[in-house]
Design an enzyme around this catalytic site. Sequence first.
Site, short mmCIF file in Angstrom:
data_model
loop_
_atom_site.label_atom_id
_atom_site.label_comp_id
_atom_site.label_asym_id
_atom_site.label_seq_id
_atom_site.Cartn_x
_atom_site.Cartn_y
_atom_site.Cartn_z
N SER A 20 39.08 28.73 38.86
CA SER A 20 40.16 29.30 39.66
C SER A 20 40.93 28.19 40.36
O SER A 20 41.46 27.30 39.72
CB SER A 20 39.58 30.32 40.64
N ASP B 219 41.85 39.79 34.10
CA ASP B 219 41.88 39.07 35.37
C ASP B 219 42.98 39.63 36.26
O ASP B 219 44.16 39.60 35.90
CB ASP B 219 42.11 37.57 35.11
N HIS C 90 38.43 38.54 37.39
CA HIS C 90 38.50 37.18 37.93
C HIS C 90 37.14 36.67 38.40
O HIS C 90 36.87 35.47 38.32
CB HIS C 90 39.48 37.13 39.10
#
Length: 287
Positions: free
Chosen positions: A170, A235, A264
């Site tokens: 991320s 996501d 995610h």
Amino acid sequence: MNGLSIRELCCLFCCPPWPSKIAAKLAFLPPETTYNLVPNENGTKYTLFLSEKAEWQYSEREKENIEVCYARTSRGNKISCMFVKCSPNARYTILFSHGNAVDLGQMSSFYLGLGSRINCNIFSYDYSGYGASSGTPSEKNLYSDIDAAWQCLRTRYGISPENCIIYGQSIGTVPTVDLASRYEVGAVILHSPLMSGMRVAFPNTRRTWCFDAFPSIDKVSKVNSPVLVIHGTEDEVINFSHGLEIHSKCPKAVEPLWVEGAGHNDVELYSQYLERLKQFVSTELGN
């Protein structure tokens, strides 16, 4: 012209967001600290103490596999670092840049479990303003933080670049891409990467604006190491399209892992995740 609506264009040109504001809005949510680094009498070594919120999943004896220290960044911050000795015969050490809203304490059990399963040691660090690290989170600090971690891994632990895999998850893909664009390493893993801050905030953005933050899409073409991209197809934070585009721009991209149905924060729960990492480390890099 660039995929933005008239309203969005007016907002940008009349009141363009500064990179720091984009970064603050999209990226930085430091959690309540879940650990402490306690110095010994000489102040030369540190002992890790985890709070209950770290949710350590192993025994106290296994905690002895973790070594902690501090590294000083070029911007004057002191960041906490963690070396997890997962395997005595590991060829590779992973330099792991974690995601948002977690710190080293919360990640410690995951690191030990992951490294043990894919036969890698893991070195990680907390960004400025996270965990026991000083300073405040910012884009510039992200880059100096990973540089300090890189130097610590190289000098303190003697890990050579060809035996280092740099892994970003991320927001952690931002410093990972930046470092990988400047140094050739054993491999790179980009887990739920983002193209840039503006492209997350305004999904129709087709170019990098001068005030954009985290412009990984403009750096990833300079990465000359093998790159594995991992992304969940559902996501909800960083759209799957970011992973697709990042993968397409990597000169040495390997077969990606698109996890069907994953969001995610749950990619690691799918069996394909560990299977792909094992194959990448033990077979593809080995050859």
